[in-house]
Design a protein around this motif. Structure first.
Motif, PDB file in Angstrom:
ATOM      1  N   UNK A  70       9.667 -26.992 -14.914  1.00 30.13           N
ATOM      2  CA  UNK A  70       9.382 -25.783 -15.695  1.00 30.13           C
ATOM      3  C   UNK A  70      10.662 -25.270 -16.353  1.00 30.13           C
ATOM      4  N   UNK A  71      11.759 -25.247 -15.618  1.00 26.50           N
ATOM      5  CA  UNK A  71      13.033 -24.778 -16.178  1.00 26.50           C
ATOM      6  C   UNK A  71      13.497 -25.682 -17.323  1.00 26.50           C
ATOM      7  N   UNK A  72      13.318 -26.999 -17.168  1.00 32.24           N
ATOM      8  CA  UNK A  72      13.745 -27.920 -18.221  1.00 32.24           C
ATOM      9  C   UNK A  72      12.960 -27.700 -19.508  1.00 32.24           C
ATOM     10  N   UNK A  73      11.668 -27.456 -19.387  1.00 30.63           N
ATOM     11  CA  UNK A  73      10.846 -27.181 -20.571  1.00 30.63           C
ATOM     12  C   UNK A  73      11.297 -25.884 -21.223  1.00 30.63           C
ATOM     13  N   UNK A  74      11.557 -24.866 -20.391  1.00 31.19           N
ATOM     14  CA  UNK A  74      11.998 -23.565 -20.915  1.00 31.19           C
ATOM     15  C   UNK A  74      13.341 -23.694 -21.651  1.00 31.19           C
ATOM     16  N   UNK A  75      14.270 -24.427 -21.052  1.00 31.88           N
ATOM     17  CA  UNK A  75      15.581 -24.581 -21.667  1.00 31.88           C
ATOM     18  C   UNK A  75      15.512 -25.369 -22.969  1.00 31.88           C
ATOM     19  N   UNK A  76      14.671 -26.412 -22.989  1.00 27.85           N
ATOM     20  CA  UNK A  76      14.521 -27.187 -24.218  1.00 27.85           C
ATOM     21  C   UNK A  76      13.865 -26.350 -25.310  1.00 27.85           C
ATOM     22  N   UNK A  77      12.889 -25.531 -24.920  1.00 24.17           N
ATOM     23  CA  UNK A  77      12.207 -24.675 -25.903  1.00 24.17           C
ATOM     24  C   UNK A  77      13.181 -23.686 -26.534  1.00 24.17           C
ATOM     25  N   UNK A  78      14.143 -23.225 -25.760  1.00 21.88           N
ATOM     26  CA  UNK A  78      15.133 -22.287 -26.298  1.00 21.88           C
ATOM     27  C   UNK A  78      16.097 -22.970 -27.266  1.00 21.88           C
ATOM     28  N   UNK A  79      16.266 -24.301 -27.091  1.00 21.35           N
ATOM     29  CA  UNK A  79      17.212 -25.019 -27.939  1.00 21.35           C
ATOM     30  C   UNK A  79      16.561 -25.634 -29.162  1.00 21.35           C
ATOM     31  N   UNK A  80      15.449 -26.374 -28.951  1.00 18.72           N
ATOM     32  CA  UNK A  80      14.757 -27.057 -30.054  1.00 18.72           C
ATOM     33  C   UNK A  80      13.353 -27.394 -29.587  1.00 18.72           C
ATOM     34  N   UNK A  81      12.360 -26.765 -30.203  1.00 21.55           N
ATOM     35  CA  UNK A  81      10.993 -26.971 -29.734  1.00 21.55           C
ATOM     36  C   UNK A  81      10.376 -28.258 -30.259  1.00 21.55           C
ATOM     37  N   UNK A  82      10.716 -28.657 -31.489  1.00 19.32           N
ATOM     38  CA  UNK A  82      10.118 -29.870 -32.041  1.00 19.32           C
ATOM     39  C   UNK A  82      11.030 -30.458 -33.107  1.00 19.32           C
ATOM     40  N   UNK A  83      10.901 -31.765 -33.274  1.00 17.86           N
ATOM     41  CA  UNK A  83      11.675 -32.469 -34.293  1.00 17.86           C
ATOM     42  C   UNK A  83      10.951 -33.768 -34.608  1.00 17.86           C
ATOM     43  N   UNK A  84      11.078 -34.266 -35.827  1.00 18.75           N
ATOM     44  CA  UNK A  84      10.352 -35.472 -36.236  1.00 18.75           C
ATOM     45  C   UNK A  84      10.804 -36.697 -35.438  1.00 18.75           C
ATOM     46  N   UNK A  85       9.901 -37.633 -35.188  1.00 18.39           N
ATOM     47  CA  UNK A  85      10.277 -38.832 -34.428  1.00 18.39           C
ATOM     48  C   UNK A  85      11.254 -39.743 -35.148  1.00 18.39           C
ATOM     49  N   UNK A  86      11.456 -39.562 -36.442  1.00 13.90           N
ATOM     50  CA  UNK A  86      12.410 -40.391 -37.187  1.00 13.90           C
ATOM     51  C   UNK A  86      13.862 -40.010 -36.894  1.00 13.90           C
ATOM     52  N   UNK A  87      14.074 -38.859 -36.252  1.00 13.32           N
ATOM     53  CA  UNK A  87      15.419 -38.413 -35.928  1.00 13.32           C
ATOM     54  C   UNK A  87      15.852 -38.980 -34.576  1.00 13.32           C
ATOM     55  N   UNK A  88      17.157 -38.898 -34.307  1.00  9.65           N
ATOM     56  CA  UNK A  88      17.666 -39.159 -32.962  1.00  9.65           C
ATOM     57  C   UNK A  88      17.797 -37.817 -32.250  1.00  9.65           C
ATOM     58  N   UNK A  89      17.273 -37.768 -31.031  1.00  7.45           N
ATOM     59  CA  UNK A  89      17.301 -36.527 -30.268  1.00  7.45           C
ATOM     60  C   UNK A  89      17.762 -36.856 -28.853  1.00  7.45           C
ATOM     61  N   UNK A  90      18.675 -36.058 -28.311  1.00  9.95           N
ATOM     62  CA  UNK A  90      19.267 -36.372 -27.013  1.00  9.95           C
ATOM     63  C   UNK A  90      18.217 -36.416 -25.901  1.00  9.95           C
ATOM     64  N   UNK A  91      17.311 -35.449 -25.876  1.00 13.26           N
ATOM     65  CA  UNK A  91      16.294 -35.436 -24.821  1.00 13.26           C
ATOM     66  C   UNK A  91      15.425 -36.681 -24.889  1.00 13.26           C
ATOM     67  N   UNK A  92      15.036 -37.067 -26.103  1.00 15.13           N
ATOM     68  CA  UNK A  92      14.193 -38.263 -26.269  1.00 15.13           C
ATOM     69  C   UNK A  92      14.923 -39.509 -25.774  1.00 15.13           C
ATOM     70  N   UNK A  93      16.185 -39.635 -26.160  1.00 19.01           N
ATOM     71  CA  UNK A  93      16.953 -40.801 -25.745  1.00 19.01           C
ATOM     72  C   UNK A  93      17.167 -40.853 -24.245  1.00 19.01           C
ATOM     73  N   UNK A  94      17.450 -39.698 -23.641  1.00 10.94           N
ATOM     74  CA  UNK A  94      17.656 -39.676 -22.194  1.00 10.94           C
ATOM     75  C   UNK A  94      16.358 -39.956 -21.440  1.00 10.94           C
TER      76      UNK A  94
END
Length: 435
Positions: A70-94
């Motif tokens: 729950x905390x991880x979702x909350x923290x990610x929402x505060x930073x970046x809620x959505x981004x296109x799949x064509x981009x590189x995103x740290x959370x996605x890569x990890x």
């Protein structure tokens, strides 16, 4: 939470007025209202609590409202809620990095989807494009999802009104309790099921078959543990004819069997692995395909003709990272293995000794089924009306069951405790006694 029964009524009325439910005739529905949860329990607005031994749809492996997720979702929402799949995103890569770390050697890439059905859909697409072949073989006793090819790969009744996809062939897999092969031992069942599959491959024309897709352990179809040697035998058939093996780990993966992947215990490595559910307990919708390196290389210079707007969604990716890290650090997979072997298995065997309605107990980890029968000699399934009454009684006694056909699937979260199991078994015992 302050008890407020009026919110239960409001939630119920709004649902009946506006929500169209899946797999249901709508008029007679009477949905249970759920307002909150924690660990292995959920409750309604009035404060009535239920022990969740369904894990909802066998997906809440880490339990309800795990604070780290729950905390991880909350923290990610505060930073970046959505981004296109064509981009590189740290959370996605990890998230991808953590998933492939638990896959066999030779898997480096993950294609993210919105859930299990479209994971199966894209795995089939990859197999067809990689091999240049069309047909896909799958078991009659199976469930692979509710999209075009996934529902036709499914073996049960839900396939019949939805058969719009092409090139699908079904076969019977091993199920010793109701053997299609007149087998009396696991060894006979394994050998005869493999012979049957190879004959289907030969009769369908192996040069036209792209893939065989199997649930490593069929879940909705009955928690059907494969006999020793079966999955390895299917792998050998695939290798003999140049066919890809897709293992569907949507329900069985990420701790459900007491292993990270169900196939880890069967001396087999597939070509493609589909996942969803337990990878983040469904906190945010996500699924995917773990792709072996040779198949991934097919698309190095060739466009992969598939994609989803929410592929690798940052909120979902963050929940995957937190889930897998918590499962590792807290020994949650090991807990599922221990509880299954030392607590659930023996307790369910005891139920079978006390209740003649239980024809067979099977399972491992937190993935079990009680097959209920009207007669032990004929193995006639317990009728639907009796199963419906049993389900209603279990809920009335404070347990959320997973009931499918003539079976109770005993599938609590991987964080289940010995005391939770004792409470659940007491409820099963009382309800079966009343039946």
């Amino acid at each position: 939470m302050t008890a407020d029964p009026e919110l239960d009524r409001l939630a119920y009325d709004l649902d009946r007025a506006h929500v169209f439910h899946s797999w249901s005739a709508q008029a007679a529905l009477d949905p249970l209202v759920i307002a909150g949860g924690r660990g292995t329990r959920v409750w309604d607005h009035a404060g009535r609590s239920y022990l969740d031994f369904s894990s909802q749809l066998v997906n809440v492996n880490i339990g309800h409202q795990h604070p780290a997720v729950v905390d991880a979702i909350r923290e990610q929402a505060a930073q970046l809620t959505t981004i296109a799949p064509s981009t590189a995103n740290l959370a996605r890569g990890q998230a991808a990095e953590r998933i492939v770390a638990r896959a066999p050697e030779g898997f480096s890439k993950v294609f993210f989807t919105n859930g299990g059905a479209d994971a199966v859909e894209n795995a089939i697409r990859m197999a067809r494009l990689h091999t240049g072949r069309d047909k896909v073989l799958s078991r009659y006793r199976s469930y692979h999802g509710n999209t075009g090819a996934a529902i036709v790969a499914t073996g049960d009744w839900r396939r019949i009104p939805n058969e719009f996809a092409r090139g699908h062939v079904h076969f019977f897999g091993p199920y010793l309790y109701r053997s299609e092969f007149w087998a009396t031992t696991p060894e006979e069942e394994c050998a005869r099921a493999l012979h049957h599959l190879e004959r289907v491959v030969q009769a369908e024309g192996p040069t036209g078959i792209a893939a065989i897709i199997l649930e490593s352990i069929p879940g909705t179809a009955g928690v059907l543990l494969p006999p020793p040697g079966y999955l390895a035998g299917v792998r050998a058939i695939c290798d003999r004819y140049g066919i890809l093996l897709i293992l569907d780990e949507v329900m069985a993966g990420f701790g459900r069997t007491g292993r990270w992947f169900a196939f880890d215990g069967h001396d087999v490595v597939p070509d493609l692995i589909t996942f969803a559910k337990g990878v983040n307990s469904g906190y945010v919708p996500i699924g995917g395909v773990i792709i072996s390196d040779p198949i991934a290389a097919t698309f190095d210079e060739r466009v992969f003709p598939g994609g989803l707007t929410y592929s690798g969604h940052p909120l979902a990716a963050a929940s995957v990272i937190a889930t897998l890290d918590a499962m590792e650090s807290e020994g949650i997979v090991e807990n599922a293995r221990r509880v299954g072997a030392e607590v659930i298995g023996p307790a369910l065997a005891g139920l079978a000794e006390r209740h003649r309605a239980i024809g067979e107990v099977r399972g491992e980890g937190v993935f079990w089924a009680l097959e209920l029968i009207a007669d032990r000699e004929t193995r006639e399934p317990l009728p639907a009306a009796a199963m419906g009454a049993l389900k209603k009684d279990l809920v009335a006694r404070g347990l959320l069951p997973f009931v499918q056909d003539n079976r109770i699937h005993v599938v609590p979260p991987c964080v289940v405790t010995d005391d939770d199991v004792a409470e659940a078994v007491s409820i099963y015992d009382a309800a079966l006694g009343a039946l």
